[in-house]
Structure formats: structure tokens, C-alpha cells
Design an enzyme around this catalytic site. Structure first.
Site, PDB file in Angstrom:
ATOM      1  CB  CYS A 170      -0.851   0.061   1.460  1.00 47.22           C
ATOM      2  SG  CYS A 170      -2.082   1.239   1.407  1.00 47.22           S
ATOM      3  CG  HIS A 171      -0.386   4.288  -2.252  1.00 49.11           C
ATOM      4  ND1 HIS A 171      -0.520   3.683  -3.572  1.00 49.11           N
ATOM      5  CD2 HIS A 171      -1.547   4.753  -1.579  1.00 49.11           C
ATOM      6  CE1 HIS A 171      -2.076   3.819  -3.692  1.00 49.11           C
ATOM      7  NE2 HIS A 171      -2.258   4.776  -2.599  1.00 49.11           N
ATOM      8  CE1 TYR A 258     -11.256   1.508   6.771  1.00 50.90           C
ATOM      9  CE2 TYR A 258      -9.272   3.008   7.361  1.00 50.90           C
ATOM     10  CZ  TYR A 258     -10.022   2.210   6.448  1.00 50.90           C
ATOM     11  OH  TYR A 258      -9.577   2.167   4.921  1.00 50.90           O
TER      12      TYR A 258
END
Length: 488
Positions: A170-171, A258
Site C-alpha cells: 500500500c502507499h 474505521y
């Protein structure tokens, strides 16, 4: 060097092009083969034409093949990269639309929350099919690089059930570091040293140093609050920094879905988000962005093809991990990055079976994680809540147990803050019925779910969300780009 890289989901045209040019920035890799595969012949031919143009313009011996036959693409591959979106935008639209009927307002919905969990149910059976083919026809020591969301669930399934050497990439960490460097007045991220650890999309900068000087919470809060842009765009993220003491890698919009605190009341949502760009919290923002990007690419394809005729500029190599991992493994030029792997003691206060994202070093011997990291207690607690949801979701996807799937959704932090058990049970039934074409493991459960829906007394509402924008037309996008160019 000569070896083969297979890219599954290569029809993700822009991202495939980025990975391709990054990899060709490594001089030793000019003789390799890229095998592209996708379910869309149309997208495959578009991306192959672009990559062929790059090869031709740079006078490289690189080989590019494209096929809808996945096994053929995987034959003899040393590396396999996945960037698939199972169900495409059609299924993704239901990930956003149906939860909204039950009051669940998501910005992205691709990691956890109701949308991310169902996304995982669509992906995991396909990921296991990938792994079966990889085991059977790829090189013996093949490495599987997963870029597809939901990152943790896909990687968990590939490692635990697919039995393939897998790393998730992921970045988010890189983008968070760029923000921190900017607010602290650094000339580049090269001046910033950091340890960032946690789980994908909930990773935390637990140690920060600018030119060797430790950066504490108060200094970082002051720097973000003084920034003319981030102080407005990252309000929620800054609030979490103030309360937790460390900065999260994830964008304002992603982070908001989240946690159980910021998106549970419609009248509160707009207080924490910013509508200047989708990533700061817009309802269904990434779905809108993805739809506009697809439409833009289809319309403006000749310009994209023409741009591929330019020479590769090695100075513009992106900060995506894939090319640098391959470079380290093949040349022994050591690379430090942040990788999604099974915990196994890397983070002391997270479950051992979890997929964590944490620092590691890559060389010819593989990916070597820095072990013995302990997260601040509040960060660990937040991660564990998500890990429990991920674990149940993976097990449900493997078993086709719709009751376990409902329990996974029920335990999601934001879903639990918004919806009752009765609403969750009906919502999952509705999502499984709507997405049955991509959920073969639930085929046995669909008739009963459909029957329950026909007699349910649970009320829903048609709601666009607290901060929804319409998909812009090509003409509107052109006008906006022209205005930005003129202003710049």
C-alpha cells in the site's frame, strides 16, 4: 536479467502503467517479460497498446503479452502482482448504496465497514483461485505482491489458505510521511526518519525524527493546525492525533470509517470532513472518483496513448513498493519499506495471526521485518477491533457461513455504532442477494436470504448520505481541469 512478471487485473490501466514504468526504471530489468491478464479484453488491449508504446519509445527489448487466460499469464512467472477489483464498479455501488439504507455512511468502503467486508467476500474466493494457479504453474519460489483491497483480508487468505509467499503493498505510509515532512518545513521526506506500524489503513507514526531530532505530539499538532490546507482537510485526523498522541497514515475520509465515533450521527459528519476532494470524507467519495476516472480514461484514451511515447524519466519513479522490492531481491540493493505480512511477533501487542503493516528490509534473502515493536495502547486497541472483524470475515468467506458473515459485520466499529442487530442481519441478506453473482460460496444461502427479505419488518430509508456529490460529466471534468490549469 530475464524473468517474468504477471499482473492480474492489469485492466486497472493507470496503476498498471505506473508499476510498469517504475519497474523499467531499474536498468537490469530491461529484458524481462510482463504478462498482463484481466477479465476484460477491452481493458487489456488498451493497456497493452500503452505499454507497447512505452517499450517502442524507449527502444527496449522488454516483452509485453496480454491474455484473458490467467493460467497462461502465470506460467513460469517469478513475480505475480494483483490489482483486481472483483465485481467492478457495479458491485462497488452496492457496497455504498445498501448500507446507506441502514444509516451507514462510508467514504470508501473497501477495507472494513459493511462495504469492505462484502468486498472481501467477493475477493477471497478469487484470490484462492489465483493462489491455486500460482502454485501449479508459476516458478517454484514465486512471490505474490497483493495491491488489491481489502488488503489485510486478501493477504490473510493468500498466506493462510492459499499457501503462497505473499506480501501486501500500500502507499498510505508514504503519503502520510509526505504530509508530515511538509508541515514540519522539511525540503523532502529524505529529512524525515520514522517508524510506522499497525495494520493496513490503521498504521501509526510511533517514532518521528526530523534530521535526527525527535518530533513530539505537541510540535506535530501545532504544525498541522498551522498548515493552511491540512488544518481544514484533516480535521478528524488531527483530532485523533491530539487524543492518541500519534498521527495515522490514513486519509481523513478513510480513517473516519474505521472508527465508531465520527460518522455515526449524520448531523456530526460534516463537522469532521472536508468536501474539497473525495478523500477527505465525502459520502461514497471513492466510488464517485473511480467512476469519473473510468469515464475520463475511456473518453481521453488517445491522449493517454500519445503520452506513452515520452521517454521514461527515472527521476519520476514513484514511491510504490513493488519495483523496489523486485530490485532488492534481484540485485541485493537493500530497500527499506512498510509491508503487510503475518504478524508472528513483529508487533508485540497485536494478535499473532493478524496481517500487520510495519517496517522491513528487503535483500536477496527476502523481506526481513523489524520485530519487537509495541504500539501505544490506544492504537493497539483500535487495530485489534478491526483485526477481529477481518478474521471473522476471512473465515466466513472461506466457509460460506452467512451467520458468521453477519457477526463480522455486526462487530465492525462503525456498523455497531449505527445499526441494530436486526438491521445488520437484514442488510447482509440484502447485500448477499444483490451480489450473488460474485459470491459463489453463499449460493446455498441466497434463497433463504431472499425469502427473509420478502417478509422482513425492518424499516429502511432511501438516503444519499450526509455529504454526497453527483458524478461529474466529461464536460464538467474538462471545464474543471481547464480552470485549474489557468489558475495554476
Amino acid at each position: 536479467m530475464s524473468f517474468k512478471i504477471a499482473i492480474i487485473g492489469a485492466g486497472s490501466v493507470g496503476f498498471t502503467k505506473k508499476l510498469f514504468t517504475d519497474i523499467l526504471c531499474v536498468p537490469e530489468f530491461k529484458d524481462i517479460e510482463f504478462a498482463l491478464t484481466d477479465v476484460s479484453e477491452h481493458n487489456l488491449q488498451m493497456i497493452k497498446a500503452i505499454l507497447d508504446r512505452i517499450v517502442e519509445a524507449n527502444r527496449l527489448p522488454t516483452r509485453v503479452t496480454a491474455t484473458t487466460d490467467r493460467r497462461k499469464a502465470l506460467e513460469g512467472a517469478r513475480y505475480v502482482i494483483s490489482c483486481v477489483r472483483v465485481g467492478g464498479l457495479e458491485a462497488y455501488a452496492d457496497d455504498i448504496r445498501i448500507p446507506l439504507k441502514y444509516g451507514i455512511d462510508q467514504c470508501v468502503g473497501d477495507t472494513i465497514c459493511a462495504g469492505g467486508i462484502l468486498y472481501g467476500q467477493r475477493n477471497i474466493p478469487v484470490v484462492l483461485d489465483f493462489c491455486k494457479d500460482i502454485r501449479e504453474v508459476a516458478e517454484t519460489n514465486v512471490k505474490f505482491l497483493n495491491y488489491a483491497n481489502p488488503m489485510a483480508m486478501n493477504t490473510w487468505a493468500a498466506i493462510e489458505y492459499g499457501k503462497v509467499d505473499t506480501v501486501g503493498l500500500c502507499h498510505g505510509v508514504q503519503h502520510g510521511a509526505e504530509q508530515i515532512a511538509e508541515v514540519l518545513g522539511a525540503k523532502s521526506t529524505q529529512e524525515l526518519d520514522y517508524v510506522c506500524s499497525g495494520i493496513n489503513h490503521q498504521t501509526w507514526f510511533i517514532d518521528l525524527r526530523l534530521n535526527g531530532r525527535p518530533i513530539g505530539k505537541d510540535e506535530l499538532v501545532a504544525a498541522f493546525e498551522a498548515h493552511p490546507v491540512y488544518s481544514r482537510q484533516e480535521k478528524l485526523r488531527i483530532d485523533v492525533l491530539k487524543r492518541f498522541g500519534v498521527y495515522s497514515t490514513e486519509s481523513n475520509g478513510h480513517l473516519s470509517e474505521y472508527l465508531p465515533w465520527y460518522r455515526k450521527r449524520p448531523d456530526e459528519i460534516t463537522r469532521w470532513i472536508d468536501m474539497s476532494d473525495w478523500i477527505h470524507g465525502e459520502t461514497g467519495g471513492y466510488l464517485r472518483y473511480s467512476t469519473e476516472t473510468r469515464n475520463w480514461f475511456e473518453t481521453e484514451y488517445p491522449q493517454f496513448l500519445e503520452a506513452a511515447s515520452k521517454p521514461i524519466d527515472r527521476e519520476k519513479r514513484s514511491n510504490e513498493h513493488a519495483s523496489r522490492i523486485l530490485e532488492a531481491l534481484e540485485t541485493n540493493r537493500v530497500y527499506r519499506g512498510h509491508f503487510n505480512v503475518k504478524n508472528n511477533g513483529v508487533i508485540t501487542n497485536l494478535p499473532q495471526d493478524a496481517i500487520i503493516e510495519s517496517p522491513g528490509f528487503v535483500d536477496r534473502f527476502g523481506i526481513n521485518m523489524a520485530a519487537g515493536i509495541t504500539l501505544p495502547e490506544a492504537c493497539a486497541a483500535t487495530c485489534i477491533a478491526s483485526i477481529n472483524v477481518q478474521r471473522m470475515s476471512v473465515h466466513a468467506a472461506i466457509s460460506g457461513d452467512i451467520d458468521l458473515l453477519k457477526l463480522a459485520v455486526l462487530h465492525d466499529p462503525l456498523v455497531g455504532a449505527v445499526s441494530t442487530p436486526e438491521e445488520v442481519w437484514q442488510m447482509v441478506d440484502e447485500m448477499v442477494v444483490a451480489q450473488a453473482a460474485w459470491l459463489p460460496q453463499y449460493a446455498h444461502a441466497v434463497p433463504a436470504a431472499r425469502e427473509r427479505l420478502s417478509t422482513s419488518q425492518v424499516k429502511t430509508r432511501e438516503w444519499a448520505g450526509a455529504a454526497r456529490r453527483s458524478v461529474r460529466s466529461i464536460e464538467e471534468l474538462r471545464a474543471e481541469k481547464a480552470a485549474l490549469k489557468q489558475a495554476g
